[in-house]
Design an enzyme around this catalytic site. Structure first.
Site, PDB file in Angstrom:
ATOM      1  N   SER A 161      -9.907  -0.759   7.223  1.00  0.00           N
ATOM      2  CA  SER A 161      -9.284  -0.656   5.903  1.00  0.00           C
ATOM      3  C   SER A 161      -8.607  -1.924   5.408  1.00  0.00           C
ATOM      4  O   SER A 161      -8.165  -1.974   4.264  1.00  0.00           O
ATOM      5  CB  SER A 161      -8.270   0.491   5.893  1.00  0.00           C
ATOM      6  OG  SER A 161      -8.933   1.731   5.995  1.00  0.00           O
ATOM      7  N   LYS A 211       0.853  -1.187   0.000  1.00  0.00           N
ATOM      8  CA  LYS A 211       0.000   0.000   0.000  1.00  0.00           C
ATOM      9  C   LYS A 211       0.889   1.237   0.000  1.00  0.00           C
ATOM     10  O   LYS A 211       1.883   1.306   0.729  1.00  0.00           O
ATOM     11  CB  LYS A 211      -0.879  -0.041   1.249  1.00  0.00           C
ATOM     12  CG  LYS A 211      -1.945   1.017   1.352  1.00  0.00           C
ATOM     13  CD  LYS A 211      -2.818   0.729   2.569  1.00  0.00           C
ATOM     14  CE  LYS A 211      -3.927   1.736   2.768  1.00  0.00           C
ATOM     15  NZ  LYS A 211      -4.791   1.380   3.923  1.00  0.00           N
ATOM     16  N   SER A 266      -9.434   1.470   3.030  1.00  0.00           N
ATOM     17  CA  SER A 266      -8.540   2.203   2.153  1.00  0.00           C
ATOM     18  C   SER A 266      -7.469   1.331   1.506  1.00  0.00           C
ATOM     19  O   SER A 266      -6.745   1.780   0.613  1.00  0.00           O
ATOM     20  CB  SER A 266      -7.860   3.323   2.942  1.00  0.00           C
ATOM     21  OG  SER A 266      -7.014   2.798   3.963  1.00  0.00           O
TER      22      SER A 266
END
Length: 606
Positions: free
Chosen positions: A321, A225, A297
């Site tokens: 997330s 990420k 996310s």
């Protein structure tokens, strides 16, 4: 105003100069005594609140009338008068941070001095021993087709590489070609690290040929990420103001994966500043249903892992997330206990909530990765030493599995969730009905909003938030601005409430070994993120949806796509464990995964 209603220093400063002069004359014979300016307090007088110079904007009683509506605290007219007249002196120091000159810069790496410790005083938690036993089954023959190799779990990929049936370079090339082919549909890659990946893959093959095998992640391509710093490679947080940011050092997790011999393929998308699935390159889409976002996310890790573009990925969670994109994209998400994995070099959203964890295609993959990234780091004051006790082949009989009866009957639970509980029974686990108080758990979110607004204060004050693509009421720009008006008293009370919630969870886990819950049950997502409990989300079956799903609040002006007939998508369940008992969580998860027999199905078209 009477003397008793004035501060001591204000009284001394406004008392008749004549009185002070008289006192000085009486002492004139004592030449050793220092003279005192008529407007200064006598030597030895303690400091008093509100005695410094006034600073900040002029305020009136009407200012407080309006402010009272925000904080729901009402004053009398007399109290408002006192507050208005003294505000610029009593709160003068606050304006140094609010408006400048801000003589002391606070770097992003500086965490608050107060830290959240999920372990209650006197509570014994975590395994007593370090033990790690992988599954004993062999990987089987290497598939003929590249796509079949790409979707294989790390448990098999690692064995093929170790046995030299598959090279890291070939596997890396397979994933690079798939990224080139499918990323235009998914928008999950922010920065491709092709040259680095090929160099690392060649190095891994050379080391393995020389019998210097580093372990199960050696030669396995992965992606992170894009809030994990990578030296010399841009790390953008998915947000326009940071899209050209290039850090000079690797994050602690990145260093550990490099040390494990893993191969970095790409930096993956995240919703801007770790919220939902919209970033400066657009929206990351769900491989199973391209008409909807991947959820966030950790949208990029969810989509890339699901579509077979990487061997595994690293996501992060503050309030859902990892769990949410794991659910949406049909992958396994392991959110570790708060403090197990260091966040050094990762973007801070909330110091007391942020967690980094693996997103994979199987449960055992997730704990293989967790083992490599666990352990304290000096750069993260909340990271702690911990043990990992895991046996992939251990029996799960008699494990006590807690569940909430009403939750299993209500949305967002489905038949898949209820069937999962029945499967646990068939495996010999013991279901135990549990309950928690009917408390306002959402009030804990004040801590997230306050810490997030503090972490991105400079971006807020400079207007940089205006650059973000998403400017809806439930996006960070609005929430960070609103958070400037939160009460410090409310923050402290929320923090105290957090401790009470932790005590309730300790009580629940004195009755059970783990919980099985609907993954997106709001109360449990909130509670366990704030208490620091580990969670494991895994695919348990499939459901049909007649409308695309979204992380964002409904917008009547932009309705979501509808489907007739409904579309088939994966659905997962979540296991919640005791603090630092990810081993038990994953042993149970592996047993359930084998019984479900659904983890191998791929998204159509990939």
């Amino acid at each position: 105003m009477s003397q008793s209603s004035q501060s001591r220093r204000d009284f001394l400063a406004t008392t008749s100069v004549g009185l002070i002069g008289t006192a000085a004359a009486l002492q004139s014979g004592q030449s050793s005594m220092q003279s005192q300016a008529p407007t200064e307090p006598p030597a030895g007088a303690p400091p008093a609140f509100g005695a410094g110079p006034a600073f900040g904007p002029e305020v009136s009683t009407n200012t407080f009338v309006e402010a009272e509506k925000l904080v729901q605290f009402e004053m009398t007219p007399a109290e408002r008068t006192v507050a208005a007249e003294s505000w610029r002196k009593t709160l003068a120091a606050v304006y140094e941070r609010r408006t400048g000159p801000r003589k002391v810069g606070i770097e992003p790496s500086v965490a608050p001095y107060s830290q959240w410790n999920p372990i209650l005083p006197g509570q014994k938690t975590g395994p007593a021993r370090e033990n790690f036993l992988r599954s004993k089954t062999g990987p089987g023959p290497l598939p003929e087709h590249d796509d079949d190799i790409a979707f294989a779990p790390v448990t098999k990929l690692s064995r093929w590489i170790e046995q030299r049936k598959l090279t890291s370079e070939r596997l890396t090339q397979i994933y690079l070609r798939r990224i080139e082919r499918f990323d235009p549909k998914l928008r999950c890659v922010i920065t491709l690290t092709k040259d680095l990946a090929l160099a690392q893959a060649k190095q891994a093959d050379a080391e393995i040929a020389a019998e210097r095998y580093r372990g199960p992640l050696h030669g396995i391509p992965w992606a992170g990420k894009d809030l994990l710093d990578t030296a010399g490679i841009r790390t953008t947080y998915g947000a326009e103001p940071f899209r050209t940011r290039v850090p000079s050092e690797d994050a602690a997790v990145v260093k550990r994966l490099h040390d494990a011999g893993a191969v970095l393929l790409a930096k993956l998308s995240l919703g801007a500043l770790a919220l939902n699935d919209i970033w400066f390159g657009g929206q990351t889409m769900n491989p199973w249903l391209l008409e909807e976002g991947a959820s966030g996310s950790s949208a990029g890790p969810g989509a890339a892992t699901s579509a077979g573009l990487v061997g595994f990925s690293i996501g992060s969670e503050t309030g859902g997330s990892i769990v949410s994109p794991a659910m949406r994209c049909g992958v396994t998400g392991l959110r570790p206990t708060f403090g197990r994995v260091p966040r050094t070099g990762a973007m801070t959203l909330c110091w007391s909530l942020d967690k980094l964890g693996p997103m994979t295609r199987s449960v055992e993959d997730a704990i293989l990765v967790l083992r490599a990234i666990s352990g304290p780091d000096a750069g993260d004051l909340s990271s702690v030493p911990s043990k990992l006790d895991f046996d992939a082949n251990a029996s799960v009989k008699n494990l006590r599995v807690g569940y909430f009866t009403n939750w299993m009957k209500e949305n967002p639970a489905t038949g898949v969730d209820r069937a999962a509980l029945e499967t646990a029974k068939k495996l010999g686990m013991t279901p135990v009905e549990v309950s928690i108080p009917d408390w306002p758990y959402d009030s804990l979110q004040l801590i997230l909003f306050a810490e997030g607004a503090a972490a991105f204060e400079e971006l807020t004050l400079s207007g940089g938030l205006n650059q973000l693509k998403a400017q809806v009421p439930d996006a960070w720009p609005n929430l960070f601005r609103q958070s400037r008006f939160l009460s410090a008293v409310d923050f402290v009370q929320a923090d105290r409430f957090r401790r009470k919630v932790a005590q309730e969870m300790a009580r629940v886990f004195s009755e059970v070994d783990l919980l099985l819950v609907p993954s997106l049950r709001d109360e449990m997502l909130t509670i366990t993120n704030f208490t620091g409990q580990p969670s494991l989300t895994l695919r348990a079956g499939f459901v049909e949806v007649s409308e695309a799903r979204s992380d964002w609040a409904p917008d009547p002006k932009n309705p979501l796509p509808k489907f007739n007939p409904p579309r088939r998508v994966p659905h997962g369940v979540t296991l919640i464990g005791r603090l630092f008992e990810e081993g038990t969580l994953c042993t149970a998860g592996i047993a359930l995964e084998r019984a479900f027999e659904v983890e191998g199905e791929r998204p159509p078209g990939f």
